[in-house]
Scaffold this motif. Structure first.
Motif, PDB file in Angstrom:
ATOM      1  N   LYS A 282       9.625  17.186  33.827  1.00  0.00           N
ATOM      2  CA  LYS A 282      10.006  18.478  34.392  1.00  0.00           C
ATOM      3  C   LYS A 282       9.329  18.657  35.742  1.00  0.00           C
ATOM      4  O   LYS A 282       8.200  18.216  35.951  1.00  0.00           O
ATOM      5  CB  LYS A 282       9.581  19.604  33.433  1.00  0.00           C
ATOM      6  CG  LYS A 282       9.842  21.013  33.929  1.00  0.00           C
ATOM      7  CD  LYS A 282       9.305  22.029  32.916  1.00  0.00           C
ATOM      8  CE  LYS A 282       9.414  23.456  33.425  1.00  0.00           C
ATOM      9  NZ  LYS A 282       8.862  24.442  32.463  1.00  0.00           N
ATOM     10  N   LEU A 283      10.043  19.302  36.665  1.00  0.00           N
ATOM     11  CA  LEU A 283       9.476  19.750  37.926  1.00  0.00           C
ATOM     12  C   LEU A 283       9.626  21.263  37.989  1.00  0.00           C
ATOM     13  O   LEU A 283      10.688  21.793  37.646  1.00  0.00           O
ATOM     14  CB  LEU A 283      10.189  19.105  39.120  1.00  0.00           C
ATOM     15  CG  LEU A 283      10.094  17.582  39.240  1.00  0.00           C
ATOM     16  CD1 LEU A 283      11.004  17.092  40.356  1.00  0.00           C
ATOM     17  CD2 LEU A 283       8.662  17.137  39.489  1.00  0.00           C
ATOM     18  N   SER A 284       8.593  21.964  38.424  1.00  0.00           N
ATOM     19  CA  SER A 284       8.673  23.417  38.465  1.00  0.00           C
ATOM     20  C   SER A 284       7.883  23.971  39.641  1.00  0.00           C
ATOM     21  O   SER A 284       6.754  23.547  39.889  1.00  0.00           O
ATOM     22  CB  SER A 284       8.122  24.027  37.162  1.00  0.00           C
ATOM     23  OG  SER A 284       8.076  25.440  37.238  1.00  0.00           O
ATOM     24  N   ARG A 285       8.475  24.916  40.331  1.00  0.00           N
ATOM     25  CA  ARG A 285       7.778  25.597  41.409  1.00  0.00           C
ATOM     26  C   ARG A 285       6.872  26.717  40.879  1.00  0.00           C
ATOM     27  O   ARG A 285       5.960  27.163  41.576  1.00  0.00           O
ATOM     28  CB  ARG A 285       8.814  26.165  42.393  1.00  0.00           C
ATOM     29  CG  ARG A 285       8.293  26.925  43.600  1.00  0.00           C
ATOM     30  CD  ARG A 285       7.358  26.109  44.461  1.00  0.00           C
ATOM     31  NE  ARG A 285       7.946  24.927  45.026  1.00  0.00           N
ATOM     32  CZ  ARG A 285       8.408  24.821  46.271  1.00  0.00           C
ATOM     33  NH1 ARG A 285       8.353  25.853  47.076  1.00  0.00           N
ATOM     34  NH2 ARG A 285       8.897  23.678  46.708  1.00  0.00           N
ATOM     35  N   TYR A 286       7.123  27.144  39.653  1.00  0.00           N
ATOM     36  CA  TYR A 286       6.460  28.339  39.128  1.00  0.00           C
ATOM     37  C   TYR A 286       5.462  28.040  38.005  1.00  0.00           C
ATOM     38  O   TYR A 286       4.398  28.648  37.938  1.00  0.00           O
ATOM     39  CB  TYR A 286       7.511  29.336  38.642  1.00  0.00           C
ATOM     40  CG  TYR A 286       8.544  29.634  39.706  1.00  0.00           C
ATOM     41  CD1 TYR A 286       8.212  30.436  40.798  1.00  0.00           C
ATOM     42  CD2 TYR A 286       9.825  29.094  39.648  1.00  0.00           C
ATOM     43  CE1 TYR A 286       9.138  30.694  41.799  1.00  0.00           C
ATOM     44  CE2 TYR A 286      10.754  29.350  40.637  1.00  0.00           C
ATOM     45  CZ  TYR A 286      10.417  30.154  41.716  1.00  0.00           C
ATOM     46  OH  TYR A 286      11.331  30.391  42.697  1.00  0.00           O
ATOM     47  N   ASN A 287       5.790  27.127  37.097  1.00  0.00           N
ATOM     48  CA  ASN A 287       4.862  26.752  36.033  1.00  0.00           C
ATOM     49  C   ASN A 287       3.889  25.715  36.578  1.00  0.00           C
ATOM     50  O   ASN A 287       4.304  24.671  37.085  1.00  0.00           O
ATOM     51  CB  ASN A 287       5.622  26.185  34.832  1.00  0.00           C
ATOM     52  CG  ASN A 287       6.579  27.197  34.237  1.00  0.00           C
ATOM     53  OD1 ASN A 287       6.238  28.368  34.110  1.00  0.00           O
ATOM     54  ND2 ASN A 287       7.774  26.756  33.875  1.00  0.00           N
ATOM     55  N   LYS A 288       2.606  25.985  36.455  1.00  0.00           N
ATOM     56  CA  LYS A 288       1.609  25.165  37.123  1.00  0.00           C
ATOM     57  C   LYS A 288       1.160  23.981  36.278  1.00  0.00           C
ATOM     58  O   LYS A 288       1.040  24.072  35.063  1.00  0.00           O
ATOM     59  CB  LYS A 288       0.398  26.015  37.515  1.00  0.00           C
ATOM     60  CG  LYS A 288       0.720  27.057  38.578  1.00  0.00           C
ATOM     61  CD  LYS A 288      -0.527  27.788  39.033  1.00  0.00           C
ATOM     62  CE  LYS A 288      -0.193  28.780  40.147  1.00  0.00           C
ATOM     63  NZ  LYS A 288      -1.397  29.484  40.637  1.00  0.00           N
TER      64      LYS A 288
END
Length: 224
Positions: free
Chosen positions: A151-157
């Motif tokens: 997964k890639l996420s801008r919001y979940n760190k």
């Protein structure tokens, strides 16, 4: 084993650094008495045999500048997104790995370690080079299991995020994915096939220039 080629993506408008990019593209902003892109080119010259550049916004100005720094090929990708070149230039036939970098990265790359890591992981279709999150710099956080990106996420760190540097094989990507215009879609399809990897090796130094404040911070750091 060796990776002989690299491409620097430099076609963007740099709108978040306006008005500095009103007259020149972001790649030509000054740093250390040179430019962002010239600094990148020179840093990889002793490791990489062939360097390609994508140009778009103010392309003729940038093309002239990088020709003076002895790059090998220039691709005009004006009006196209950042992954368009993989499917629509002669590089689509390149059946070997190529380093992909962005012109706004100021980095010190340990090329040999990254190359060794890429081949040790079985020469994947695409391998992201991660960095530790930096205060004030946004990034896409990487979630992985045994180096396979889930997964890639801008919001979940997470503890690492994308640096803008990757190693990929254009020919294999063409054979295994649909044609995409941007890397988010390329990565998304590769993730669905467990074909997007993340490296264990990080740059020794890394900073990116995405906004005017980032550029001011970079120039301030270099003045010290």
């Amino acid at each position: 084993m060796k990776i002989n080629k690299a491409i620097i993506l430099a076609a963007g408008r740099g709108s978040r650094i306006w008005p500095l990019t009103n007259d020149v593209p972001k790649a030509m902003l000054e740093i250390n008495q040179t430019t962002l892109i010239a600094n990148g080119i020179q840093s990889m010259k002793k490791y990489i045999d062939s360097i390609f550049i994508t140009v778009g916004y103010k392309g003729p100005i940038l093309a002239k500048h990088v020709i003076e720094h002895n790059v090998d090929v220039i691709f005009n990708t004006e009006g196209k997104d950042n992954a368009w070149w993989i499917y629509n230039t002669l590089l689509c036939h390149l059946n070997e790995p190529i380093f992909v970098l962005t012109c706004d990265n100021v980095t010190k790359i340990n090329f040999r370690d990254m190359i060794e890591d890429y081949f040790s992981k079985g020469s994947p279709s695409c391998m992201l080079i991660p960095v530790k999150p930096v205060d004030g710099l946004n990034g896409d956080y990487i979630f992985h299991s045994d180096n396979i990106v889930k997964k890639l996420s801008r919001y979940n760190k997470a503890d690492i995020y994308c640096s803008g540097i990757q190693i990929l094989n254009p020919y294999i990507i063409n054979k295994t994915t649909k044609k995409h215009n941007n890397f988010y879609d390329v990565w998304g399809e590769l993730i669905s096939m467990d074909q997007l990897f993340v490296s264990d090796v990080m740059p020794k130094k890394w900073f990116t220039v995405d906004t005017l404040d980032h550029y001011k911070k970079l120039t301030s750091m270099n003045e010290k």
